[in-house]
Enzyme design. Structure first.
Site, mmCIF file in Angstrom:
data_model
loop_
_atom_site.group_PDB
_atom_site.id
_atom_site.type_symbol
_atom_site.label_atom_id
_atom_site.label_comp_id
_atom_site.label_asym_id
_atom_site.label_seq_id
_atom_site.Cartn_x
_atom_site.Cartn_y
_atom_site.Cartn_z
ATOM 1 C CB THR A 148 -0.928 0.007 1.230
ATOM 2 O OG1 THR A 148 -1.673 -1.201 1.234
ATOM 3 C CG2 THR A 148 -1.875 1.197 1.213
ATOM 4 C CG PHE A 208 -0.592 8.394 -6.202
ATOM 5 C CD1 PHE A 208 0.729 8.671 -5.868
ATOM 6 C CD2 PHE A 208 -1.590 8.949 -5.442
ATOM 7 C CE1 PHE A 208 1.031 9.468 -4.783
ATOM 8 C CE2 PHE A 208 -1.296 9.748 -4.349
ATOM 9 C CZ PHE A 208 0.011 10.010 -4.017
ATOM 10 C CD1 TRP A 222 -0.819 0.685 -6.292
ATOM 11 C CD2 TRP A 222 -1.573 2.541 -5.301
ATOM 12 N NE1 TRP A 222 -1.842 1.198 -7.072
ATOM 13 C CE2 TRP A 222 -2.318 2.338 -6.489
ATOM 14 C CE3 TRP A 222 -1.875 3.647 -4.506
ATOM 15 C CZ2 TRP A 222 -3.330 3.187 -6.886
ATOM 16 C CZ3 TRP A 222 -2.890 4.503 -4.920
ATOM 17 C CH2 TRP A 222 -3.604 4.276 -6.102
ATOM 18 C CG HIS A 223 -0.450 5.718 -1.638
ATOM 19 N ND1 HIS A 223 -0.830 4.517 -1.104
ATOM 20 C CD2 HIS A 223 -1.598 6.429 -1.774
ATOM 21 C CE1 HIS A 223 -2.131 4.506 -0.904
ATOM 22 N NE2 HIS A 223 -2.629 5.651 -1.312
ATOM 23 N N GLY A 224 3.669 5.819 -4.002
ATOM 24 C CA GLY A 224 4.766 6.608 -4.547
ATOM 25 C C GLY A 224 6.087 5.884 -4.403
#
Lengths: 472, 404
Positions: free
Chosen positions: A320, A472, A323-325
């Site tokens: 998680t 994203f 995934w955001h950066g």
């Protein structure tokens, strides 16, 4: 193209709707139109990346067909799924994480070499996960193989949710591609939802962004006083919520205009009473994706030991975060969330006898401090900001704090009011025809039109219009 | 339940009709400009596709039909909310209701670089036999007078100006600080600057002209106006355009929020004959044959009261000398034996130089933002009697001090 742009609202949207309903007599043509306008929408951002999108569609279409072919041979089907993951995550890795990985390796080994600059295709994290959802759903038998590549292309590239979600599971959309029914009720709801999202984005998120960005910028020069630092953290928390949830509102609204029903992505996350509760309410479609396609296949919570459960949780939260950066800050942010969720699981926090107000305060501190980390490009920026929040400047008050509060108090009040579930209660109130409901009904169209006009005014003036989740 | 959907359908219909009507109107209204932008963008092979698209989007926003109406709507909302800072904290209202450009000043302005550039240019002028002078116009942020609510991000322009002038004093470069003495100008303080614009009013610019003439006469013995004729406002026509001027700040926020100014056009009553040439590069932009001040040095079209005050081409301040140009030259046929002056200036210098032209044989203007040649060469080879640097406080930046 941003939904909150004049080009989208006054050119792209009416032309798309016009074309779509012009061909409303034919289901196939309608979908073709929708696919074409979706590809055009994507190409408008950066035309060359439309080929990445098309490659992703084609690859996953083939994987779907292969799964259909190997349906009875589970080991081969598993192989196809592995190959599909490698392909999708490989594309994602190259565009999103390669530069970060090289930079990390160079730093670790003291190599002085130039890290290549790789442009990120807009929304790649979103459409990659959507595409993977299709193959997973076929693999788990929750959806049929899509033989028509155009329908699969429409699912992956459907413009309302293409670049910023919600990440809709294929099994949710599959029946709607061929059997959806447009109606005036849906259309009316869709337009109102879109305008509500537009207002949230333009009037609240953008104004909060202005304050937060200025405070972060000031803090980068000199550690700011406590009140200003906390105001910056709070406004960023409001910005990210209204930015992203507004985009989801607009996406859901647009979906309804074309007869689709997309899933809700937010459920008033800031009224959460714990970190676990927060994540049940925030970016629901992403949490669900990780739950269904990662956490449960790993064994979820129903495993033989707590160690495995912890491992599973850690994997999900690391994913998680990343995934955001592509930075270590996001990895750490994932760990931050993992720790809170884990502690809550271990202590059975949600069943402890703690007053509600204390739970809210705890949850607010959890996500506010988490967002500070999320907002910071580096650990140095984050630690500097935390220092400001915890008296690093040695002063409490700043005239800037007073000015921001004075200038934006109406926006703060509205933002806070919209963080609590008033709208569903008002809708219930109207549907139940309670006393005074008629007045609310009569005022509603005026409110929506006013909201639209004011939002457009802000756009025409050329107000600050950043969008966090485009990254994203 | 039925009524619930009914109200949403009503709202949706109104919004949709609005989108379609405004969308179609925009497509028709903006089509000529937009098609040209698209054609130019796609003809330019050096332009990345992303930039082409960004240009088109920017054009859609720029050419939006009814833009000024929406700006007024935006201004109305800001007024209702009682906001003192708007447009991303780039514009603020002082406590008297005047608009100012503002920003979050994160560090004290360092004026050493521009100071050095000025000193160096002064040496070039001295070597060329020209007097060199820095004229500092008054600042709209008047010390002790202009006040804002606490926390409004106001840059300390006066501190930067003080530092700059101190640097010049230290290096013996002559200067006039027009912040001093303005209180004795006889002009009411509320008329020193436009409320909706960052410029001084034409009255203040005229006063600045009289101060410059007086200084050149007393300081350098240059005879510009021995009888005091040209510096006497009584020898000028003054046409008042009441509530008919919106400056650049006002155009960004609308008249509802920013209000409207009066504008006084000042031009000579006496006989004049000026020719005027102005350019921003190779293409000649303005070339006026010898004529009266009001014909050759004023863009009279911009004074037309039928124009939309919110449009830039109705900016009366820039009627003087037709606005800012990289290079401009005024020749005064009535005073062929007078002196030659070069102004290196920002937009404050526009009306100032126009008034000054009445006392000189030739006045040249260089705006460093757009001037393509070497300013040092222009000073060295121009055979000027005086070189005046006139850059206002907000522009004490390297963009305006491109000389070495």
């Amino acid at each position: 193209m941003l939904f909150s742009s004049l080009t989208f609202i006054f050119i792209f949207l009416p032309l798309s709707l016009g074309l779509y309903y012009l061909f409303s007599f034919h289901k196939g043509l309608k979908n073709v139109i929708l696919l074409l306008v979706s590809l055009f929408f994507y190409a408008w951002g950066e035309p060359k990346f439309v080929f990445v999108l098309l490659a992703s569609i084609l690859a996953n279409y083939i994987y779907g067909l292969l799964l259909g072919y190997f349906k009875e041979q589970r080991s081969l089907a598993k192989g196809v799924v592995v190959l599909m993951c490698v392909t999708n995550l490989g594309i994602l890795y190259v565009y999103k994480y390669l530069a970060f990985a090289l930079e990390s390796v160079y730093t670790l080994f003291g190599i002085s070499s130039v890290v290549p600059s790789i442009a990120l295709p807009i929304g790649i994290s979103f459409f990659t996960f959507q595409a993977m959802s299709y193959v997973f759903d076929v693999y788990y038998d929750t959806a049929n193989v899509q033989k028509n590549p155009f329908y699969l292309a429409l699912y992956i590239s459907f413009f309302p949710q293409l670049v910023a979600g919600p990440i809709v599971r294929y099994s949710t959309i599959e029946p709607q591609i061929t059997q959806r029914v447009e109606s005036m009720d849906k259309f009316g709801l869709g337009v109102c939802r879109f305008v509500t999202g537009l207002g949230k984005k333009v009037l609240i998120a953008n104004n909060m962004a202005l304050i937060a960005d200025n405070i972060y910028s000031l803090n980068s020069i000199e550690i700011v006083p406590v009140s200003l630092a906390w105001l910056g953290a709070a406004t960023y928390a409001l910005q990210i919520f209204f930015d992203f949830s507004a985009y989801s509102d607009m996406a859901i609204g647009l979906g309804l205009m074309f007869g689709f029903k997309l899933n809700e992505n937010f459920n008033y996350p800031y009224v959460a009473k714990s970190a676990t509760d927060f994540w049940r309410r925030w970016h629901i479609s992403l949490s669900n994706w990780f739950k269904v396609y990662l956490y449960i296949p790993l064994g979820g919570s129903r495993v033989r030991s707590k160690d495995i459960m912890m491992r599973n949780l850690l994997i999900v939260w690391l994913c998680t975060g990343i995934w955001h950066g592509s930075s270590w800050v996001f990895v750490f942010w994932g760990v931050w969330n993992f720790l809170f969720v884990l502690i809550e699981k271990i202590t059975d926090f949600e069943n402890l006898e703690i007053p509600n107000w204390a739970r809210h305060v705890y949850a607010i501190l959890f996500f506010t401090l988490g967002w500070v980390l999320f907002r910071s490009e580096t650990f140095a920026v984050a630690s500097r900001y935390f220092a400001a929040m915890f008296w690093g400047n040695g002063h409490f008050w700043s005239d800037y704090t007073g000015m921001f509060l004075r200038e934006y108090f109406v926006f703060f009040l509205v933002a806070i009011a919209l963080c609590i579930p008033m709208a569903p209660r008002m809708n219930r109130f109207i549907v139940d025809k309670k006393r005074g409901a008629a007045v609310l009904q009569a005022v509603y169209p005026v409110w929506i039109v006013l909201l639209f006009v004011v939002s457009v005014s802000y756009l025409v003036v050329g107000s600050y219009n950043p969008f966090i989740y485009f990254n994203f | 339940m039925n009524q619930f959907f009914q109200t949403r359908k009503v709202a949706a219909t109104i919004v949709l009709v609005g989108i379609i009507v405004l969308g179609l109107t925009n497509m028709v209204y903006a089509f000529p400009v937009l098609s040209e932008v698209v054609r130019t963008a796609f003809a330019d092979d050096s332009m990345a596709m992303r930039s082409k698209i960004a240009t088109i989007e920017a054009s859609v926003e720029e050419e939006f039909f009814g833009k000024n109406m929406f700006i007024e709507g935006y201004g109305l909302v800001q007024s209702v909310l009682g906001k003192q800072t708007i447009k991303e904290f780039s514009i603020a209202k002082d406590e008297d209701g005047n608009l100012h450009y503002v920003y979050f000043q994160t560090a004290e302005a360092d004026v050493t670089g521009i100071g050095e550039a000025t000193v160096s240019l002064a040496e070039v002028a001295e070597a060329a036999g020209a007097e060199f002078l820095c004229l500092m116009p008054p600042s709209k942020m008047i010390e002790g007078e202009t006040t804002f609510e606490a926390g409004v991000p106001v840059p300390d322009e006066n501190a930067a100006t003080d530092d700059f002038l101190a640097y010049l004093t230290e290096h013996e470069v002559d200067h006039i600080d027009l912040r001093e003495g303005i209180a004795e100008s006889g002009i009411p303080s509320e008329d020193w600057f436009y409320s909706t614009d960052h410029h001084w009013t034409t009255q203040t610019a005229f006063w600045g002209f009289t101060q410059l003439v007086a200084y050149l006469e007393s300081g350098y013995g240059i005879s510009l106006d021995p009888d005091g004729f040209y510096t006497d406002l009584a020898h000028y026509n003054q046409i008042l355009y009441e509530d008919d001027y919106i400056g650049s700040l006002g155009r960004e926020v609308g008249a509802v929020y920013g209000g409207v100014d009066d504008f006084t056009l000042i031009y000579p009553k006496f006989t004049t004959s000026f020719s005027y040439f102005a350019t921003n590069g190779d293409d000649v932009q303005i070339d006026m044959a010898a004529d009266l001040f009001e014909r050759s040095l004023l863009a009279v079209d911009q004074l037309n009261t039928d124009l939309d005050r919110m449009e830039a081409d109705a900016d009366k301040y820039f009627a003087y000398l037709w606005g800012d140009y990289g290079y401009a030259s005024i020749a005064n046929d009535e005073n062929e034996n007078g002196i030659r002056v070069l102004f290196i200036k920002d937009s404050y210098g526009v009306p100032l130089a126009a008034f000054c032209a009445t006392t000189c044989a030739e006045v040249d203007l260089i705006d460093p933002r757009w001037y393509e040649g070497s300013i040092e060469d222009a000073v060295a080879a121009g055979d000027y009697d005086a070189v005046v640097v006139c850059v206002s406080a907000p522009n004490l930046t390297e963009e305006f001090f491109t000389f070495q």
